[in-house]
Design a protein around this motif. Sequence first.
Motif, PDB file in Angstrom:
ATOM      1  N   GLY A  26       0.727  -1.266  -0.072  1.00  0.00           N
ATOM      2  CA  GLY A  26       0.121   0.005  -0.011  1.00  0.00           C
ATOM      3  C   GLY A  26       0.655   1.188   0.156  1.00  0.00           C
ATOM      4  N   ILE A  27       1.917   1.216   0.564  1.00  0.00           N
ATOM      5  CA  ILE A  27       2.805   2.519   0.784  1.00  0.00           C
ATOM      6  C   ILE A  27       3.235   3.031  -0.640  1.00  0.00           C
ATOM      7  N   PHE A  28       3.310   1.937  -1.715  1.00  0.00           N
ATOM      8  CA  PHE A  28       3.901   2.695  -2.807  1.00  0.00           C
ATOM      9  C   PHE A  28       2.674   3.161  -3.616  1.00  0.00           C
ATOM     10  N   PHE A  29       1.457   3.219  -3.224  1.00  0.00           N
ATOM     11  CA  PHE A  29       0.757   3.859  -3.846  1.00  0.00           C
ATOM     12  C   PHE A  29       0.707   5.396  -3.524  1.00  0.00           C
ATOM     13  N   GLY A  30       1.496   5.823  -2.516  1.00  0.00           N
ATOM     14  CA  GLY A  30       1.834   7.233  -2.227  1.00  0.00           C
ATOM     15  C   GLY A  30       2.651   8.034  -3.161  1.00  0.00           C
ATOM     16  N   LEU A  31       3.364   7.087  -3.767  1.00  0.00           N
ATOM     17  CA  LEU A  31       4.451   7.590  -4.595  1.00  0.00           C
ATOM     18  C   LEU A  31       3.971   8.429  -5.686  1.00  0.00           C
ATOM     19  N   PRO A  32       2.994   7.960  -6.518  1.00  0.00           N
ATOM     20  CA  PRO A  32       2.414   8.783  -7.536  1.00  0.00           C
ATOM     21  C   PRO A  32       1.698   9.881  -7.149  1.00  0.00           C
ATOM     22  N   LEU A  33       1.175   9.984  -5.934  1.00  0.00           N
ATOM     23  CA  LEU A  33       0.467  11.065  -5.533  1.00  0.00           C
ATOM     24  C   LEU A  33       1.335  12.249  -4.983  1.00  0.00           C
ATOM     25  N   ALA A  35       4.335  12.722  -6.643  1.00  0.00           N
ATOM     26  CA  ALA A  35       4.873  13.093  -7.828  1.00  0.00           C
ATOM     27  C   ALA A  35       3.669  13.966  -8.484  1.00  0.00           C
ATOM     28  N   LEU A  36       2.530  13.543  -8.317  1.00  0.00           N
ATOM     29  CA  LEU A  36       1.605  14.418  -8.895  1.00  0.00           C
ATOM     30  C   LEU A  36       1.334  15.628  -7.959  1.00  0.00           C
ATOM     31  N   ALA A  37       1.316  15.954  -6.867  1.00  0.00           N
ATOM     32  CA  ALA A  37       1.354  17.075  -6.077  1.00  0.00           C
ATOM     33  C   ALA A  37       2.564  17.634  -6.331  1.00  0.00           C
ATOM     34  N   SER A  38       3.817  17.106  -6.565  1.00  0.00           N
ATOM     35  CA  SER A  38       4.822  18.080  -7.078  1.00  0.00           C
ATOM     36  C   SER A  38       4.622  18.819  -8.387  1.00  0.00           C
ATOM     37  N   LEU A  39       4.191  17.896  -9.442  1.00  0.00           N
ATOM     38  CA  LEU A  39       4.080  18.582 -10.583  1.00  0.00           C
ATOM     39  C   LEU A  39       2.918  19.841 -10.623  1.00  0.00           C
ATOM     40  N   TRP A  59      10.223  19.705  -5.717  1.00  0.00           N
ATOM     41  CA  TRP A  59       9.150  19.426  -4.793  1.00  0.00           C
ATOM     42  C   TRP A  59       9.209  18.196  -4.522  1.00  0.00           C
ATOM     43  N   THR A  60       9.374  17.227  -5.539  1.00  0.00           N
ATOM     44  CA  THR A  60       9.341  15.608  -5.228  1.00  0.00           C
ATOM     45  C   THR A  60      10.401  15.419  -4.232  1.00  0.00           C
ATOM     46  N   VAL A  61      11.415  16.045  -4.228  1.00  0.00           N
ATOM     47  CA  VAL A  61      12.414  15.613  -3.044  1.00  0.00           C
ATOM     48  C   VAL A  61      11.868  16.193  -1.788  1.00  0.00           C
ATOM     49  N   TRP A  62      11.467  17.427  -1.840  1.00  0.00           N
ATOM     50  CA  TRP A  62      11.188  17.995  -0.516  1.00  0.00           C
ATOM     51  C   TRP A  62       9.944  17.289   0.156  1.00  0.00           C
ATOM     52  N   LEU A  63       9.006  17.054  -0.652  1.00  0.00           N
ATOM     53  CA  LEU A  63       7.913  16.062  -0.252  1.00  0.00           C
ATOM     54  C   LEU A  63       8.061  14.770   0.080  1.00  0.00           C
ATOM     55  N   GLY A  64       8.737  14.033  -0.653  1.00  0.00           N
ATOM     56  CA  GLY A  64       9.316  12.791  -0.505  1.00  0.00           C
ATOM     57  C   GLY A  64      10.250  12.654   0.888  1.00  0.00           C
ATOM     58  N   MET A  66      10.216  14.741   3.268  1.00  0.00           N
ATOM     59  CA  MET A  66       9.496  15.183   4.456  1.00  0.00           C
ATOM     60  C   MET A  66       8.636  13.951   5.012  1.00  0.00           C
ATOM     61  N   LEU A  67       7.891  13.215   3.800  1.00  0.00           N
ATOM     62  CA  LEU A  67       7.018  12.141   4.080  1.00  0.00           C
ATOM     63  C   LEU A  67       7.579  10.892   4.688  1.00  0.00           C
ATOM     64  N   GLY A  68       9.062  10.859   3.824  1.00  0.00           N
ATOM     65  CA  GLY A  68       9.988   9.730   4.334  1.00  0.00           C
ATOM     66  C   GLY A  68      10.258   9.906   5.701  1.00  0.00           C
ATOM     67  N   MET A  69      10.639  11.209   6.344  1.00  0.00           N
ATOM     68  CA  MET A  69      10.990  11.441   7.615  1.00  0.00           C
ATOM     69  C   MET A  69       9.755  10.881   8.688  1.00  0.00           C
ATOM     70  N   VAL A  70       8.518  11.361   8.096  1.00  0.00           N
ATOM     71  CA  VAL A  70       7.505  11.016   9.199  1.00  0.00           C
ATOM     72  C   VAL A  70       7.149   9.333   9.091  1.00  0.00           C
ATOM     73  N   LEU A  71       7.456   8.917   7.935  1.00  0.00           N
ATOM     74  CA  LEU A  71       7.476   7.612   8.071  1.00  0.00           C
ATOM     75  C   LEU A  71       8.360   6.672   8.781  1.00  0.00           C
ATOM     76  N   ALA A  72       9.639   7.340   8.461  1.00  0.00           N
ATOM     77  CA  ALA A  72      10.787   6.739   9.542  1.00  0.00           C
ATOM     78  C   ALA A  72      10.402   6.931  11.027  1.00  0.00           C
ATOM     79  N   ILE A  73      10.054   8.124  11.516  1.00  0.00           N
ATOM     80  CA  ILE A  73       9.637   8.408  12.882  1.00  0.00           C
ATOM     81  C   ILE A  73       8.483   7.363  13.326  1.00  0.00           C
ATOM     82  N   VAL A  74       7.402   7.270  12.497  1.00  0.00           N
ATOM     83  CA  VAL A  74       6.503   6.109  12.672  1.00  0.00           C
ATOM     84  C   VAL A  74       6.906   4.640  12.753  1.00  0.00           C
ATOM     85  N   LEU A  75       7.786   4.259  11.886  1.00  0.00           N
ATOM     86  CA  LEU A  75       8.350   2.818  11.816  1.00  0.00           C
ATOM     87  C   LEU A  75       9.211   2.976  13.143  1.00  0.00           C
TER      88      LEU A  75
END
Lengths: 81, 248
Positions: A26-33, A35-39, A59-64, A66-75
Amino acid sequence: MFETTLIPLVAEAPLLLGSLAGRVPGIFFGLPLVALASLIFAATHHEDPAAIRLAAVHWTVWLGGMLGMVLAIVLLLGWLQ
Amino acid sequence: MSRNAPTHPARSAPEQPGRIVAISPDDGSAIDLRNPLVAAVLSWAVPGLGQLYQGRTFKGGLFMAAILTTFVFGLWLGGGRVVYAALPSAADGADGRGVRALFKRAPFLCQACAGVVALPAVLQAARLGGPAREPWLLNSFMAPPLSPGQYVSRRYADWLAQHESGIGPDDFFDKPPFKQFRRDQLAMWHRQLGKFFEIGSLYTMLAGMLNLLVIYDAWAGPLGAGDESRKGRGGPPMPPADPHAPSS
């Protein structure tokens, strides 16, 4: 050739894609989103296609990131419990 | 050739008083917004259509492809179930319950921002909640799920019993001239689709919310234009910008 191979492939495409989507975590379904938001963010801040492309990457680097950091903290929190 | 000669096609156009323009944050060129209200409405109806109306074909095509693809992909991931509306009924009255009824399906408020692609959901919900008790499109595309005890037409009940997986003739009480559903269809959808109900909802909601940015872009130009933009109906004509000035 066309009728024997392509038509069944097209007809069964939704089933094949559905089966494929079911195997994707399921987590991989977030990647297109991301990319879309960045675009869209980039395209609503710029007018020149080259500038849009560059801003979309930023934007992709920033969003990815930030979200990666949140995911890492949650994990990490889940692992500590 | 003078130093201030126009170097960009947008600048070569004669400035006209009353035209509504924005300034590109990339090269400082003027962007003719034509009628921003029309452009914004067009961009709501079909993402990117407002930009195409303004002659910004690259951005229009980009918005259209990106947002519509995301919306349709989300709809497909959710098995065509994730876009449906909840509308106020006559029983809600006029004391605010009608407005609250809209929030029963809050995600649709986001999905509706994607434009006419979400419109079938409104039509389906309106007819299913009306005296006909059945959706316009009998195949239940974008129709809201039936709640326990909900009355539907006999024709729609028969169609659901024949074509909807997990629903049979025994799932309806016979209450002439209608039939009464006895299960919770939304719970059935969640069981059938699993995580894809949420993922599909997220895709379609995000497509709608990002279209708000597209609508703003059609209304007022690029977000990065800041104070350099000169917008407003009837404003003075744009002064010719210095092509040798450093871009922002």
